[in-house]
Design an enzyme around this catalytic site. Sequence first.
Site, PDB file in Angstrom:
ATOM      1  N   HIS A  69       1.063  -6.341  13.210  1.00 52.09           N
ATOM      2  CA  HIS A  69       1.836  -6.947  14.296  1.00 52.09           C
ATOM      3  C   HIS A  69       1.287  -6.604  15.680  1.00 52.09           C
ATOM      4  O   HIS A  69       1.820  -7.070  16.681  1.00 52.09           O
ATOM      5  CB  HIS A  69       3.293  -6.487  14.233  1.00 52.09           C
ATOM      6  CG  HIS A  69       4.022  -6.943  13.006  1.00 52.09           C
ATOM      7  ND1 HIS A  69       4.169  -8.265  12.681  1.00 52.09           N
ATOM      8  CD2 HIS A  69       4.657  -6.237  12.032  1.00 52.09           C
ATOM      9  CE1 HIS A  69       4.864  -8.373  11.554  1.00 52.09           C
ATOM     10  NE2 HIS A  69       5.160  -7.160  11.137  1.00 52.09           N
ATOM     11  N   GLN A 120       4.306   0.523   2.086  1.00 57.50           N
ATOM     12  CA  GLN A 120       5.551   0.256   2.808  1.00 57.50           C
ATOM     13  C   GLN A 120       6.631  -0.347   1.902  1.00 57.50           C
ATOM     14  O   GLN A 120       6.378  -1.283   1.144  1.00 57.50           O
ATOM     15  CB  GLN A 120       5.300  -0.667   3.990  1.00 57.50           C
ATOM     16  CG  GLN A 120       4.621   0.055   5.150  1.00 57.50           C
ATOM     17  CD  GLN A 120       4.918  -0.602   6.478  1.00 57.50           C
ATOM     18  OE1 GLN A 120       4.153  -1.444   6.921  1.00 57.50           O
ATOM     19  NE2 GLN A 120       6.016  -0.218   7.112  1.00 57.50           N
ATOM     20  N   GLU A 146       9.826  -2.397   2.107  1.00 55.75           N
ATOM     21  CA  GLU A 146      10.410  -3.275   3.118  1.00 55.75           C
ATOM     22  C   GLU A 146      11.311  -4.365   2.555  1.00 55.75           C
ATOM     23  O   GLU A 146      11.764  -5.241   3.297  1.00 55.75           O
ATOM     24  CB  GLU A 146       9.285  -3.925   3.939  1.00 55.75           C
ATOM     25  CG  GLU A 146       8.395  -2.911   4.648  1.00 55.75           C
ATOM     26  CD  GLU A 146       7.363  -3.554   5.536  1.00 55.75           C
ATOM     27  OE1 GLU A 146       7.471  -3.424   6.754  1.00 55.75           O
ATOM     28  OE2 GLU A 146       6.440  -4.206   5.002  1.00 55.75           O
ATOM     29  N   ASP A 196      11.929  -4.638   8.663  1.00 52.81           N
ATOM     30  CA  ASP A 196      11.767  -5.613   7.593  1.00 52.81           C
ATOM     31  C   ASP A 196      12.805  -5.431   6.494  1.00 52.81           C
ATOM     32  O   ASP A 196      13.326  -6.416   5.954  1.00 52.81           O
ATOM     33  CB  ASP A 196      10.359  -5.525   7.003  1.00 52.81           C
ATOM     34  CG  ASP A 196       9.352  -6.368   7.755  1.00 52.81           C
ATOM     35  OD1 ASP A 196       9.489  -7.598   7.734  1.00 52.81           O
ATOM     36  OD2 ASP A 196       8.450  -5.803   8.385  1.00 52.81           O
TER      37      ASP A 196
END
Length: 236
Positions: A38, A137, A139, A165
């Site tokens: 991001h 991750q 999420e 998320d």
Amino acid sequence: MSKDPRMRIGTFLSLSSPVVAEVCGKYPFDWIMIDGEHGAGASEDALFHILQAMGQTRAKKIVRLGEPDHAQIQHALDWGADGLMIPHVDSPAVAQKALDSMLYPPKGRRGYSRSVRAFGYGTTLPEVPPKPLLFAQIETLEAVERAGEIAAVDGVDVLFVGPADLGFDLKARGVKTTVEELLPKIAGAVLPTGKGLGILTRDDADVAKRLSMGYVYQAVDSDLGILRRRWKELTD
């Protein structure tokens, strides 16, 4: 913020600035995440220069990619990343896909070159190349339910909760449970495997509570968040 000796404190760099990265690297973080998912202006060209700027830091340089793409993984590691953070690791298969590209044969299919930046362009060849760290991750609700399975994958080092998320996924599914309510469940699945557990912590007040649950790898704030907050203070 005083540092508990159990904690492995990190932070996020999302501005894609080599200068900001170089300054950040002068502080005693345990690890620093460079956001290639991001981050503003996140590109491979920017990543190479950021890793150059951080060459003298003691912190582990962790690059977050948008997906476990083989070429991107190869580049990040060859250029000097100490590890990778892979988003949306919803199953053991996603973690294994990343590891296949991160590890040299026979455990993986990463290509070997003596002349890459990670080996000093051929001047500092290690007898045994170090294993890169993998932050997987968590999420989605699916990832929460399979956290123990993901943690059991050989080569996964840290399961890292992405609160934004995960919160979005819960809301989209109409699940009333909050991220905070799920944190003990994730910890209960991961900690018995001996793997590390981490999370992004925006508020300093949450650090001690999360650490007590076993969230040792905490990324506290980000370059953009720090600038945004301070500029708001100046203009309020």
